[in-house]
Structures are given as structure tokens and as C-alpha cells.
Design a protein around this motif. Structure first.
Motif, PDB file in Angstrom:
ATOM      1  N   PRO A   1       0.752  -1.240  -0.081  1.00  0.00           N
ATOM      2  CA  PRO A   1      -0.134  -0.117   0.087  1.00  0.00           C
ATOM      3  C   PRO A   1       0.824   1.326   0.219  1.00  0.00           C
ATOM      4  N   ASN A   2       0.122   2.435   0.032  1.00  0.00           N
ATOM      5  CA  ASN A   2       0.902   3.670  -0.096  1.00  0.00           C
ATOM      6  C   ASN A   2       1.345   4.085   1.420  1.00  0.00           C
TER       7      ASN A   2
ATOM      8  N   SER B   1       0.061  -2.144  -6.404  1.00  0.00           N
ATOM      9  CA  SER B   1      -0.635  -2.007  -5.278  1.00  0.00           C
ATOM     10  C   SER B   1      -1.350  -3.479  -4.888  1.00  0.00           C
TER      11      SER B   1
ATOM     12  N   ASP C   1      -4.285  -4.177  -4.311  1.00  0.00           N
ATOM     13  CA  ASP C   1      -5.594  -4.506  -4.851  1.00  0.00           C
ATOM     14  C   ASP C   1      -5.423  -5.242  -6.423  1.00  0.00           C
TER      15      ASP C   1
ATOM     16  N   TYR D   1      -4.264  -5.188   3.765  1.00  0.00           N
ATOM     17  CA  TYR D   1      -4.763  -3.636   3.768  1.00  0.00           C
ATOM     18  C   TYR D   1      -6.072  -3.425   3.927  1.00  0.00           C
TER      19      TYR D   1
ATOM     20  N   TYR E   1      -9.820  -1.194   3.190  1.00  0.00           N
ATOM     21  CA  TYR E   1     -10.157  -0.336   2.054  1.00  0.00           C
ATOM     22  C   TYR E   1     -11.500  -0.256   2.115  1.00  0.00           C
TER      23      TYR E   1
ATOM     24  N   THR F   1      -3.083   8.642  -4.197  1.00  0.00           N
ATOM     25  CA  THR F   1      -2.701   7.549  -5.228  1.00  0.00           C
ATOM     26  C   THR F   1      -2.324   6.442  -4.565  1.00  0.00           C
ATOM     27  N   THR F   2      -2.114   5.223  -5.429  1.00  0.00           N
ATOM     28  CA  THR F   2      -1.494   3.984  -4.995  1.00  0.00           C
ATOM     29  C   THR F   2      -0.155   3.776  -5.520  1.00  0.00           C
ATOM     30  N   CYS F   3       0.794   2.990  -5.171  1.00  0.00           N
ATOM     31  CA  CYS F   3       2.059   2.686  -5.453  1.00  0.00           C
ATOM     32  C   CYS F   3       2.090   1.875  -6.606  1.00  0.00           C
TER      33      CYS F   3
ATOM     34  N   TRP G   1       2.198   8.109  -7.672  1.00  0.00           N
ATOM     35  CA  TRP G   1       2.998   7.653  -6.421  1.00  0.00           C
ATOM     36  C   TRP G   1       4.600   8.125  -6.512  1.00  0.00           C
TER      37      TRP G   1
ATOM     38  N   ASP H   1      -3.684   5.755   2.455  1.00  0.00           N
ATOM     39  CA  ASP H   1      -3.842   4.338   1.686  1.00  0.00           C
ATOM     40  C   ASP H   1      -5.667   4.266   2.167  1.00  0.00           C
TER      41      ASP H   1
ATOM     42  N   SER I   1      -5.538   1.469 -11.612  1.00  0.00           N
ATOM     43  CA  SER I   1      -5.352   3.040 -11.322  1.00  0.00           C
ATOM     44  C   SER I   1      -6.630   4.075 -11.515  1.00  0.00           C
TER      45      SER I   1
END
Length: 650
Positions: free
Chosen positions: A149-150, A172, A174, A198, A200, A311-313, A318, A335, A609
Motif C-alpha cells: 500500500p501507499n 498496489s 489490490d 490492507y 479499504y 494515489t496507490t504505488c 506515487w 491508503d 489506477s
């Protein structure tokens, strides 16, 4: 050339005089003895004198490294040109130039967990992780991948990887197993940094099964560093597993291996919706210079700023966000869902963390607007001076919403570029006005134009966005594309020796830009080219519409426009609403833009994304296969577009 639209914001005289953009223009004037009185003259000089411009960026932004030889080595083919080919630097060294007690990172999860690192603490964690990598034999050219995660640990891992000369790549959590394998399976990492899970939208997601399957399928992974987030036991995978705490227990100063300017830094990925993702390799120096230019000049970022980007990585923003460390700013990471636990959670965070630069997507701004939130009355937003938006064109309605309901004194900068260049072609500018529906300017050093189908530069009208001369953040190539054919085919086949980016847009009379959508999604009814964003801008005005997607359906030797809409809950598409949608489009565009059919669907398919996938939907409508549904966040949504009865009718 489109006439400029409504003026929404202008910088004050002191904002202009104090901006880094102004100081840079004055320095260019004095250093090179050229008359640069305004932004257009500065941009013109930057693309006509690339060696002088990029050399000055190195100096102005205080790049740490060994500058030697040529600034630009030109070759007969644009894709082979290289900036600073004899110079050396280390990317992580430039992001870790500060060593003090200022906050470098504030990391927040949607469940309320908050963690901070000062610049000094960040350096010490990077040093510890780099020592671990070195102890496992990881060095120059090896790949380290993250399924993360970020969060702060992801940044530590990236900086440690690049400090020893290895190459970083991330997804990421997901992503599904096949999506991760399609990426990491190609680049063969030796170390995987992975979270156990993570959070969400109020849910806890276990990542263990995905990590286990990835390790089983990617034989190159020898070591896994497990980062605990949801409290699972040590992962049972086909690799040696160590925990994050074990790796970073012995804090130490990092060491930095200086490597050639164009040494590989990141491996990024195309969306993968048309097949296996392309592995795009970006160089350390080009990424650094481009991000420094964009941050310090186009955003006016400095040590006193707190920078956030949602953002996500797994998205290039990111990488763009993390480079804010090179300017000494404080980064805020988040995140989770931007609407958890409430619609204005991100606005809460702006106040709580005193964020000065808030980055998000056009989709978020549109979604916030449809909640009827009015942050200017519900929040203070005292610190906020700039809002950045990217991912898709920002509608006129969203521009107005920000100034009417969020904050009237912000510089709202819609920016556009992509993973392919890990940066932007069109940007914001703190010394220029903001006009409704427009991106403020072309980026410095980017020789952008719009071409017609014959490769001629358009002075007015819509065309293909191209870049006519080299720029430092061009990819150094695709992974395992030794002869460069795939790379050339992706960007240089359309127009000789010119980068074709795949966006469809136009210049405005004020020097701004309007992006009308992706070129491959352009509609062509009756031979008239229409960008999908031209339709989305009108439909998004309607409060009944939550989301939409538009395609061209081949029909009787022509193309007809079909619009799919997601409506607010408990609203059904009837004849009255259909007519309202069509009349709204007709009144603001042309009869050619009006869809033949408007069809209600429960969901719109998107990449992980967050980008809508017009081509995938078009394939489904035409009975063609969608090659890689693992690239989609919600592939089940494609079923809503299959065998639609209306689309079989005249």
C-alpha cells in the motif's frame, strides 16, 4: 486555436514575484543574456536551447552528482538521444539530501492509524534496509519489487533499493495474482516487499494468498520482507521471509552508489488492457530532473510545503509524489478509500495535516461535487494554496465547483502526462491565470505540439499530442526489448522521429491546452473526429449521472455514438432523462456529438489506477475479446455491455 474560456483565478503580484518560476526566468535571462519577459518566451527558449535549459535546471535545483561532458548527446533517432551521458548521480542521495528533524513523511491509513518519519529517521531506516539488501547480494541492476500500500515503508524500500543501484518496481495490493504475475514475472525480482493485508472502505483484506501464489510463480524471488498491517502471522511462501522490524532494527546512515545519469531507476507498466503490460524502464537522472522542474517551478514546491497526492504505488503519481522529498517538503501519504469514513474525509485531512498542495484525480473532484459537499463552509482549508488534478480531463463543471465550493483563492492546476514519461507534458503554473476547462501551459523543456493526420503542426484545431524533440524523462527503453523495436513502435511509428503520446487535444489562444481524451478512443461519426472528453464534460454536469463511458459503434459503414451512464441510486433512465442528456450535449457541442443511444448500466469498468477503459467496452460491444481482464479493478462490469438489445437496432 480555441478562444480562451472564463477566467477563474489570477496570481497576485507578490505571488508572481516570489515564485520560483520567476526567479528561474530571471536567472536564465542573466546567465544566458536572453530577453525572457514572460512565460511564453521562457518556454520557447527552453525548447530551442535544451542544453542550456537542462543545465540550468541542474544548477537551480541543486542536483547532487558529478556533472561531466555533454548535456545532450544527439543521435539520428530521437529515441536514442541521451541527456548527460557522461554524468553520475544517485537518485536516493538527491531525495535524502536533508538530514534534520523536519517531518519527511506522514503516513495515514483509513482506519485512523498515523505514522511519521523525520528526514533523519527516514535516512536511518533507508540505511538499515540498504544494508539488508547488500547482505543478500542485491546490487546494481537487480530488481526489487513491492506489493504494498501507499505507506512509509514502501518509500523506505524504494530509496534503499535505488541507493545500492538496484531497480525498483511496485504494484498496489489490490492487484490480483495474474495482474502481479504479468508484471513481476517479466522483470524477475530477487526481493519482494509485501504487506500481509490492507484496509479499504471499512474492510480488511488479507494479502497472504496472493503473495503466496506470486512467490510460487515467480521463481526469481528469493527473499520476502513482510510488512505487518493487519496482524497476520509470518507468511508461508516459497522464499525466505523476514519481517520489517528485523530488517530495520539496526539503524544506520545510508551509503549511495553513484551511477550513470541514465542508469535504470524504475520499471513501470502500461495498463495491460490490450495484452501483457509493457515494462517501461525509466532512468534515474531524467526522472529526477523532470520531477524537480515540475515540483519547484510548475508547483512552486519548497521546504515549507506539505504535499499530498491521492494515489496507490501502482500509479506513476506515487513516483511523482515521492520525488517531493528532493525539495525538502513533507509528504502526506494516505491508503484507503477517499470517502471513508465520510464524504469529506480528504478535506478533514487537509486541515489536520496543514496540506498546502493537494493532488487528486478528476474523478474524485466530480464525485465530491455529486455529494453536494461545500468544503469552503464546512472546513477551514487555511493552508491550502494549490490543487492538482490528473488521470482524466477535468470538466468545466468541476473547475467551477472548486472555485465556488472548495476555495476561491487556490491555483487549480489540471496536469497531463503519463506513465510513459513518468511526468507531464502539460502542467500548472503559479504565475499564470487559471481558465475554466484548460490546462495552464506546456511544460518547460517539452517541445509539445498538436499534429494533424499528415504530421503537420496545427496552429488551431484538434490533433494528436506530440513532442518534437528529446526530453530527459523519455524511457530508456522497454525491458527485454534489446533491439528497441517494441519501444519504437509504441511512440515513434506514427510520426517520424517524433514522440506520439496518444492524447487528442488542442492549444488555446491564451497558451493553455485542452485535452479531449485518448486518441485511440476518439469517435468518428460521419468522418468527424470527436474526443470522448467533449461528451463527458457535458454529461457530468447532470446531477442524476454518477459516471459515464462513451464509445463509437461500427454500424452500416459508419460509426454511431453510444453513451453508457451510471445513475444515482433509485433513478431509472426514462425517456425524459434520455432527452435531457441528449439536449445538454447538443446545446453545448454539435449534433454530431449527440449519442444515438443512451443506455443505463450498473457500473463502468476501470483499470486498477481508476481510468475508464473505452477500448475494452468497445471490444465487448463488437463481440471481440478483451485480452487482459486482470488489468481491471472490476472486470465483472464488462458483462453489462455484452449483447445490449438496443445496439442491435437501427
Amino acid at each position: 486555436m480555441t478562444d480562451s474560456s472564463q477566467l477563474l483565478w489570477e496570481p497576485a503580484e507578490d505571488q508572481i514575484s516570489n515564485a520560483a518560476m520567476t526567479r528561474f526566468r530571471e536567472r536564465a535571462t542573466s546567465t544566458h543574456g536572453v530577453a525572457l519577459h514572460d512565460y511564453p518566451s521562457l518556454h520557447k527558449w527552453s525548447v530551442e536551447q535544451p542544453e542550456a535549459f537542462w543545465n540550468l535546471i541542474w544548477d537551480f535545483c541543486n542536483v547532487t552528482g558529478e556533472r561531466r561532458g555533454d548535456v545532450l548527446r544527439s543521435e539520428s533517432e530521437m529515441q536514442d538521444c541521451r541527456f548527460f551521458p557522461e554524468s553520475y548521480l544517485n537518485f536516493a542521495e538527491n531525495l535524502l539530501r536533508f538530514d534534520d528533524d523536519q517531518l519527511a513523511i506522514v503516513s495515514r491509513l483509513e482506519n485512523g492509524r498515523r505514522k511519521t518519519l523525520t528526514y533523519r529517521e527516514l535516512r536511518h531506516q533507508v540505511g538499515a534496509f540498504a544494508a539488508f539488501l547488500s547482505s543478500k547480494g542485491v546490487g546494481e541492476g537487480d530488481r526489487v519489487a513491492a506489493f504494498m500500500p501507499n505507506v512509509a515503508e514502501t518509500i523506505v524500500g524504494m530509496l534503499a533499493t535505488t541507493s545500492v543501484g538496484a531497480i525498483w518496481s511496485s504494484c498496489s495490493p489490490d492487484f490480483g495474482v495474474n495482474g502481479v504475475f504479468d508484471r513481476f514475472g517479466q522483470i524477475e525480482p530477487v526481493v519482494l516487499i509485501a504487506c500481509d493485508g490492507y484496509f479499504y472502505n471499512g474492510k480488511t483484506i488479507d494479502s497472504g494468498p496472493v503473495v503466496g501464489e506470486v512467490c510460487a510463480r515467480v521463481a526469481s524471488i528469493k527473499h520476502v520482507v513482510q510488512v505487518p498491517y493487519i496482524g497476520l502471522p509470518v507468511l508461508d511462501v516459497d522464499a525466505t521471509v523476514v519481517t520489517w522490524d528485523e530488517v530495520t532494527r539496526s539503524l544506520q546512515e545510508p551509503e549511495f552508489l553513484r551511477l550513470p545519469f541514465n542508469h535504470p531507476l524504475y520499471i513501470m507498466y502500461s495498463s495491460g488492457t490490450t495484452g501483457v503490460p509493457k515494462c517501461i524502464v525509466h532512468g534515474a537522472g531524467g526522472t529526477l530532473l523532470q520531477h524537480l522542474k515540475e515540483h519547484q517551478l510548475h508547483v512552486n514546491l519548497n521546504r515549507s510545503d506539505t504535499l499530498f497526492y491521492f494515489t496507490t504505488c501502482g500509479w506513476m503519481m506515487w513516483n511523482w509524489l515521492v520525488s517531493g522529498l528532493a525539495s525538502g517538503s513533507t509528504l502526506v501519504l494516505y491508503d484507503g478509500s477517499p470517502f471513508h469514513p465520510g464524504d469529506t474525509s480528504m478535506m478533514d485531512m487537509i486541515d489536520e495535516e496543514a496540506i498546502t498542495v493537494f493532488g487528486t484525480s478528476a474523478k474524485y473532484i466530480s464525485a465530491l461535487q455529486k455529494t453536494s459537499a461545500v468544503p469552503k463552509t464546512s472546513h477551514k482549508l487555511t493552508s491550502l494554496r494549490t490543487i492538482l488534478s490528473t488521470g482524466s480531463p477535468l470538466s468545466n463543471e468541476s473547475f467551477r465547483y472548486v472555485y465556488d465550493s472548495v476555495k476561491s483563492s487556490v491555483c487549480l492546476s489540471s496536469i497531463s502526462g503519463g506513465t510513459d514519461i513518468i511526468s507531464c507534458f502539460t502542467l500548472g503554473n503559479p504565475v499564470l491565470p487559471v481558465r475554466e476547462g484548460e490546462l495552464q501551459c506546456l511544460g518547460l523543456g517539452m517541445d509539445v505540439a498538436f499534429f494533424d493526420d499528415d504530421g503537420e503542426t496545427l496552429e488551431e484545431g484538434k490533433g494528436e499530442l506530440v513532442c518534437r524533440t528529446p526530453f530527459p524523462s523519455m524511457p530508456i527503453g522497454f525491458w527485454r526489448d534489446e533491439d528497441g523495436r517494441k519501444f519504437h513502435g509504441a511512440y515513434f511509428d506514427r510520426f517520424p522521429n517524433t514522440w506520439a503520446h496518444g492524447d487528442y487535444g488542442e492549444l488555446t489562444s491564451s497558451g493553455g491546452v485542452i485535452i479531449h481524451g485518448r486518441s485511440d478512443a476518439v469517435l468518428n461519426p460521419g468522418g468527424v473526429r470527436i474526443g470522448t472528453a467533449e461528451i463527458y464534460r457535458q454529461v457530468e454536469k447532470l446531477p442524476q449521472v454518477v459516471d459515464c463511458l462513451c464509445i463509437g459503434q461500427d454500424w452500416q459503414d459508419d460509426v454511431r455514438v453510444v453513451l453508457f451512464v451510471v445513475l444515482q441510486s433509485e433513478i431509472d433512465l426514462d425517456e425524459e432523462l434520455t432527452n435531457t442528456i441528449k439536449s445538454t450535449i447538443r446545446s453545448e457541442t454539435t449534433p454530431r456529438h449527440v449519442p444515438r443511444f443512451v443506455i443505463q448500466v450498473p457500473d463502468i469498468p476501470r483499470t486498477i489506477s481508476g481510468k475508464i477503459v473505452e477500448l475494452a467496452v468497445r471490444n465487448v460491444v463488437h463481440g471481440l475479446p478483451v485480452k487482459n481482464t486482470d488489468a481491471l479493478a472490476n472486470p465483472e462490469a464488462l458483462a453489462f455491455f455484452r449483447d445490449q438489445p438496443l445496439l442491435q437496432m437501427d
